[in-house]
Design an enzyme around this catalytic site. Sequence first.
Site, PDB file in Angstrom:
ATOM      1  N   GLU A 105       0.838  -1.204   0.000  1.00 50.01           N
ATOM      2  CA  GLU A 105       0.000   0.000   0.000  1.00 50.01           C
ATOM      3  C   GLU A 105       0.873   1.255   0.000  1.00 50.01           C
ATOM      4  OE1 GLU A 105      -2.616   0.156   3.323  1.00 50.01           O
ATOM      5  OE2 GLU A 105      -3.891   1.725   2.471  1.00 50.01           O
ATOM      6  N   GLY A 125      -8.476   5.549   7.067  1.00 45.50           N
ATOM      7  CA  GLY A 125      -9.282   5.474   8.271  1.00 45.50           C
ATOM      8  C   GLY A 125      -8.695   4.487   9.272  1.00 45.50           C
ATOM      9  N   GLN A 157       0.372   5.380   5.935  1.00 42.70           N
ATOM     10  CA  GLN A 157       1.616   4.951   5.311  1.00 42.70           C
ATOM     11  C   GLN A 157       2.561   6.137   5.105  1.00 42.70           C
ATOM     12  OE1 GLN A 157      -1.162   2.393   5.357  1.00 42.70           O
ATOM     13  NE2 GLN A 157      -1.542   3.778   3.669  1.00 42.70           N
TER      14      GLN A 157
HETATM   15  O1  LIG Z   1     -14.693  14.727   3.216  1.00 43.87           O
HETATM   16  C1  LIG Z   1     -14.028  14.118   4.056  1.00 43.87           C
HETATM   17  N1  LIG Z   1     -13.614  14.744   5.194  1.00 43.87           N
HETATM   18  C2  LIG Z   1     -12.882  14.116   6.133  1.00 43.87           C
HETATM   19  N2  LIG Z   1     -12.492  12.855   6.046  1.00 43.87           N
HETATM   20  C3  LIG Z   1     -12.867  12.169   4.948  1.00 43.87           C
HETATM   21  C4  LIG Z   1     -13.639  12.742   3.913  1.00 43.87           C
HETATM   22  N3  LIG Z   1     -13.852  11.800   2.964  1.00 43.87           N
HETATM   23  C5  LIG Z   1     -13.218  10.682   3.388  1.00 43.87           C
HETATM   24  N4  LIG Z   1     -12.635  10.896   4.583  1.00 43.87           N
HETATM   25  C6  LIG Z   1     -11.857   9.971   5.423  1.00 43.87           C
HETATM   26  O2  LIG Z   1     -10.732   9.491   4.712  1.00 43.87           O
HETATM   27  C7  LIG Z   1     -10.366   8.223   5.242  1.00 43.87           C
HETATM   28  C8  LIG Z   1     -10.218   7.276   4.080  1.00 43.87           C
HETATM   29  O3  LIG Z   1      -9.775   6.062   4.550  1.00 43.87           O
HETATM   30  P1  LIG Z   1      -9.926   4.702   3.746  1.00 43.87           P
HETATM   31  O4  LIG Z   1     -11.349   4.320   3.628  1.00 43.87           O
HETATM   32  O5  LIG Z   1      -9.146   4.830   2.495  1.00 43.87           O
HETATM   33  O6  LIG Z   1      -9.251   3.701   4.768  1.00 43.87           O
HETATM   34  P2  LIG Z   1      -7.926   2.804   4.726  1.00 43.87           P
HETATM   35  O7  LIG Z   1      -7.030   3.393   3.697  1.00 43.87           O
HETATM   36  O8  LIG Z   1      -7.342   2.891   6.113  1.00 43.87           O
HETATM   37  O9  LIG Z   1      -8.398   1.422   4.401  1.00 43.87           O
HETATM   38  C9  LIG Z   1     -11.477   7.819   6.217  1.00 43.87           C
HETATM   39  O10 LIG Z   1     -11.071   8.132   7.533  1.00 43.87           O
HETATM   40  C10 LIG Z   1     -12.633   8.728   5.817  1.00 43.87           C
HETATM   41  O11 LIG Z   1     -13.486   9.012   6.893  1.00 43.87           O
HETATM   42 CA   LIG Z   2      -7.033   4.287   1.659  1.00 44.10          CA
END
Ligand SMILES: O=c1[nH]cnc2c1ncn2[C@@H]1O[C@H](COP(=O)(O)OP(=O)(O)O)[C@@H](O)[C@H]1O
Ligand SMILES: [Ca+2]
Length: 491
Positions: free
Chosen positions: A168, A197, A201
């Site tokens: 990743e 979330g 990285q």
């Molecule tokens: O408009 C926004 N404002 C603030 N945070 C956001 C917005 N859109 C997405 N996020 C956040 O970005 C992060 C994206 O993480 P992702 O789903 O890619 O997780 P991961 O990469 O850990 O698997 C999440 O914490 C989500 O809440």
């Molecule tokens: Ca991600």
Amino acid sequence: MKERNPWHTPLTIIIAVIGVIAIVALVTIAVLQNKPLIPKYKYGIVLDAGSSHTAMYIYEWPAEKDNNTGRVEQTHCCKVSGSGISDYASDPKLAGESLKACMRDAERFVPSERHEETPLYLGATAGMRLLNIKDSAASDRVFQAVSESLQKSPFSFQGARILSGQEEGAFGWVTVNYLDDRLEQGLETTGALDLGGASTQISFISDSFDGSESPSNYVAFRLYGNDYNLYTHSFLCYGKDQALRMALAHQTQSGPGSIVDPCFNNGYSAVKNYSVLYESPCVSGRKPSSAPQTFTHTGKGNFYECQEVVKSIFNFTECKYSQCSFNGIFQPTLQGTYGAFSAYYFVMKFLNLTDTSVPLQSVKEALARLCATPFDTLKKQHPEVKLKFLNEYCFSGTYIFTLLTEGYNFTSRTFSDIKFIKKIKGSDAGWTLGYMLNLTNMIPAEAPDTPLLPHAGYVSVITVIALVLFVLFILSLRPLWPRCSQKPQIV
Ligand SMILES: O=c1[nH]cnc2c1ncn2[C@@H]1O[C@H](COP(=O)(O)OP(=O)(O)O)[C@@H](O)[C@H]1O
Ligand SMILES: [Ca+2]
């Protein structure tokens, strides 16, 4: 009697016409020769199954270029509605169903003649890593369901799997440097900072790092004839949603019932469930034995106190290497510029701090102001922002600030080397493009042979040579030039 124009002899007219036709033909061939006849593209589709949501990216590149060496660009992105696939552990079929709308979208964006040959990948990140730790059978069922759903699409499904944290991080680094044209040209590279979330990285090249001190953080690449020794680390549980869980868990340790949280704005109040908070492997095992079912979570909005809470989720003391970031993880000396994307971008965008390089002090002041704003005022200032995000910006901003400065050791001098970005030249920054480039062997290890001249240079040279040849040809016919116009010489 009217004198005849000496150039108007049949011979010179024929030579001139042939000459002009030859030049036009030569230049036309030169122009058409190297130009693609019809713009035809090839396609690739990657589904990013993140912890908070899934997104589908469609990439395209020119089909004519040899060995797929043409530039790859993102042409379309579709956000899957609902939550991330790891949240469907109790009803995996729904995870498969949730992807259908975006897959129909892809059928429209990719021309139907290309459907069958278009590779389709699904990569899952930290949400599925955590589910796999908690309940690996449930994680298998989710993969089974999404794979069944994707096999029904007309594309060439290449499998669904969990990416390692190392992949990743490394593919995020490849993406930003590919999009910036730094790899092909062998330029100094940019580091990549990705905040999700459930994990975060950090990946960069440091001259002092050759992998020997910490082999698990080392990824070697040979791209376009250049060798790269990449440092990368993925911190599971240090994405912003899991970090918030850890911060809440830390605050509930002192006494169950209620938390007055400096990382939430004054006026914020919610009743939360203890078992929901502690269901993640990032905090499980720490649940107080006497915990009631629920607790009240209220805000008091103080950036400085919030920083203390956030610091408590890091271990800054343990380190068996020459230097560490946190939690005993080796990190070489920071070097060069950085692109920070995903949640880094969303939070800094909300703070209006994304356009230029930002001094660290401005970020601190903006956060102190944001955290001190009463929640009602904040809601009135930002009626368009979803409450779920608005609630958490004081925490998220403070977390980012602390992670970058105390965690990765950015200083007021090096902080302005970070650019907060969402897209580069129209394509989203993230691991998906690098992942596809790798799986389709689209970045060669060696630099491809390039033609001696670029197309425009080639056409100009051909035109000039043609003109010179034509003039020489005309001059060589001089003995045949008519001389009748010459005045008779008086002897
Ligand atoms: O408009 C926004 N404002 C603030 N945070 C956001 C917005 N859109 C997405 N996020 C956040 O970005 C992060 C994206 O993480 P992702 O789903 O890619 O997780 P991961 O990469 O850990 O698997 C999440 O914490 C989500 O809440
Ligand atoms: Ca991600």
